[in-house]
Design a protein around this motif. Sequence first.
Motif, PDB file in Angstrom:
ATOM      1  N   ASP A   8     -14.079 -27.514  26.206  1.00 54.94           N
ATOM      2  CA  ASP A   8     -15.130 -28.531  26.066  1.00 54.94           C
ATOM      3  C   ASP A   8     -15.976 -28.171  24.859  1.00 54.94           C
ATOM      4  OD1 ASP A   8     -17.581 -30.205  26.575  1.00 54.94           O
ATOM      5  OD2 ASP A   8     -16.449 -30.662  28.399  1.00 54.94           O
ATOM      6  N   ASP A   9     -16.383 -29.168  24.079  1.00 54.31           N
ATOM      7  CA  ASP A   9     -17.212 -28.898  22.916  1.00 54.31           C
ATOM      8  C   ASP A   9     -18.673 -28.669  23.279  1.00 54.31           C
ATOM      9  OD1 ASP A   9     -17.159 -31.683  23.573  1.00 54.31           O
ATOM     10  OD2 ASP A   9     -18.069 -32.161  21.646  1.00 54.31           O
ATOM     11  N   ASN A  34     -12.713 -26.857  21.273  1.00 55.92           N
ATOM     12  CA  ASN A  34     -12.055 -28.087  20.832  1.00 55.92           C
ATOM     13  C   ASN A  34     -10.598 -28.048  21.276  1.00 55.92           C
ATOM     14  OD1 ASN A  34     -10.429 -26.756  18.680  1.00 55.92           O
ATOM     15  ND2 ASN A  34     -12.433 -26.468  17.701  1.00 55.92           N
ATOM     16  N   ASP A  53     -11.977 -31.440  28.270  1.00 59.11           N
ATOM     17  CA  ASP A  53     -12.822 -32.579  27.913  1.00 59.11           C
ATOM     18  C   ASP A  53     -11.944 -33.623  27.224  1.00 59.11           C
ATOM     19  OD1 ASP A  53     -15.016 -34.206  27.414  1.00 59.11           O
ATOM     20  OD2 ASP A  53     -15.760 -32.995  25.751  1.00 59.11           O
ATOM     21  N   THR A  55     -13.062 -36.175  25.136  1.00 54.80           N
ATOM     22  CA  THR A  55     -13.519 -36.485  23.787  1.00 54.80           C
ATOM     23  C   THR A  55     -14.149 -35.255  23.138  1.00 54.80           C
ATOM     24  OG1 THR A  55     -13.950 -38.749  24.483  1.00 54.80           O
ATOM     25  CG2 THR A  55     -14.965 -38.044  22.437  1.00 54.80           C
ATOM     26  N   MET A  56     -13.530 -34.807  22.048  1.00 55.78           N
ATOM     27  CA  MET A  56     -14.029 -33.660  21.286  1.00 55.78           C
ATOM     28  C   MET A  56     -13.791 -33.924  19.805  1.00 55.78           C
ATOM     29  SD  MET A  56     -12.712 -30.434  23.596  1.00 55.78           S
ATOM     30  CE  MET A  56     -11.076 -31.098  23.911  1.00 55.78           C
ATOM     31  N   GLU A  58     -12.374 -33.639  15.987  1.00 59.53           N
ATOM     32  CA  GLU A  58     -11.045 -33.332  15.453  1.00 59.53           C
ATOM     33  C   GLU A  58     -11.052 -31.993  14.730  1.00 59.53           C
ATOM     34  OE1 GLU A  58      -7.688 -35.011  12.357  1.00 59.53           O
ATOM     35  OE2 GLU A  58      -9.199 -36.382  13.119  1.00 59.53           O
ATOM     36  N   SER A  63      -7.230 -34.529  17.552  1.00 65.93           N
ATOM     37  CA  SER A  63      -8.460 -35.323  17.513  1.00 65.93           C
ATOM     38  C   SER A  63      -9.191 -35.419  18.850  1.00 65.93           C
ATOM     39  CB  SER A  63      -8.163 -36.728  16.980  1.00 65.93           C
ATOM     40  OG  SER A  63      -7.308 -37.407  17.868  1.00 65.93           O
ATOM     41  N   ASN A  64      -8.542 -35.030  19.955  1.00 58.08           N
ATOM     42  CA  ASN A  64      -9.235 -35.098  21.239  1.00 58.08           C
ATOM     43  C   ASN A  64      -8.461 -34.329  22.304  1.00 58.08           C
ATOM     44  OD1 ASN A  64      -7.135 -36.852  22.198  1.00 58.08           O
ATOM     45  ND2 ASN A  64      -8.190 -38.571  21.274  1.00 58.08           N
ATOM     46  N   THR A  85     -14.312 -36.178  32.089  1.00 57.33           N
ATOM     47  CA  THR A  85     -14.591 -37.408  31.351  1.00 57.33           C
ATOM     48  C   THR A  85     -15.869 -38.093  31.813  1.00 57.33           C
ATOM     49  OG1 THR A  85     -13.643 -39.544  30.713  1.00 57.33           O
ATOM     50  CG2 THR A  85     -13.194 -38.809  32.941  1.00 57.33           C
ATOM     51  N   GLU A  89     -13.821 -44.089  29.453  1.00 58.09           N
ATOM     52  CA  GLU A  89     -12.739 -43.438  28.717  1.00 58.09           C
ATOM     53  C   GLU A  89     -11.409 -43.598  29.453  1.00 58.09           C
ATOM     54  OE1 GLU A  89     -14.935 -39.926  26.312  1.00 58.09           O
ATOM     55  OE2 GLU A  89     -14.587 -39.499  28.427  1.00 58.09           O
ATOM     56  N   LYS A  92      -8.007 -43.230  27.515  1.00 58.81           N
ATOM     57  CA  LYS A  92      -7.690 -41.847  27.147  1.00 58.81           C
ATOM     58  C   LYS A  92      -7.252 -41.044  28.368  1.00 58.81           C
ATOM     59  CE  LYS A  92     -10.698 -41.609  23.116  1.00 58.81           C
ATOM     60  NZ  LYS A  92     -11.903 -40.992  22.538  1.00 58.81           N
TER      61      LYS A  92
END
Length: 161
Positions: A8-9, A34, A53, A55-56, A58, A63-64, A85, A89, A92
């Motif tokens: 996770d970012d 990432n 996660d 969404t993180m 790139e 990229s995710n 999430t 989303e 994804k």
Amino acid sequence: MAKVLIVDDSKIIRKGLRGIMEMLGHEVIAEAVNGFDGIEKFKQFKPEIVTMDVTMPEVNGISNGVEAVKHIIQEDKDAIVIMVTAHGEEAKVMQSIEYGALGYVLKPITGEKIKNALKRGERVELRSFGIWSTHFQKARNSRNPKTGEIVQTPEKKKNPL
């Protein structure tokens, strides 16, 4: 119990997930910031469970979390990956599940949500998306997508929990 990799970012989310996993008796063996870092740490540490996660940012073409799941499952088709999430989303998350993720938990994350997502051999209801998943036994990969016929009997992986 199980060895866990958290990807996770957000430092706050990683810290929260670490606390939950340790409370549930699991050992967090690594954290990644990432998707690219997650893939590398998966290869290095060979965790039994990965939280990822969706969404993180790139990094190095990843990229995710969805793309990271694809690479992790290519590395180990029996990897247990749970997507983390927020609402909105769905596409994804669905792509992650198609790549081999077990399922997902919605933020805010609680111990109960993680515990339910990790119950092995049981169906995980993905209510938001109206589908059912039995990813631990990889049943979706053992059927011909056109005819629905069983192609092979999936092997059961030893329960790390």
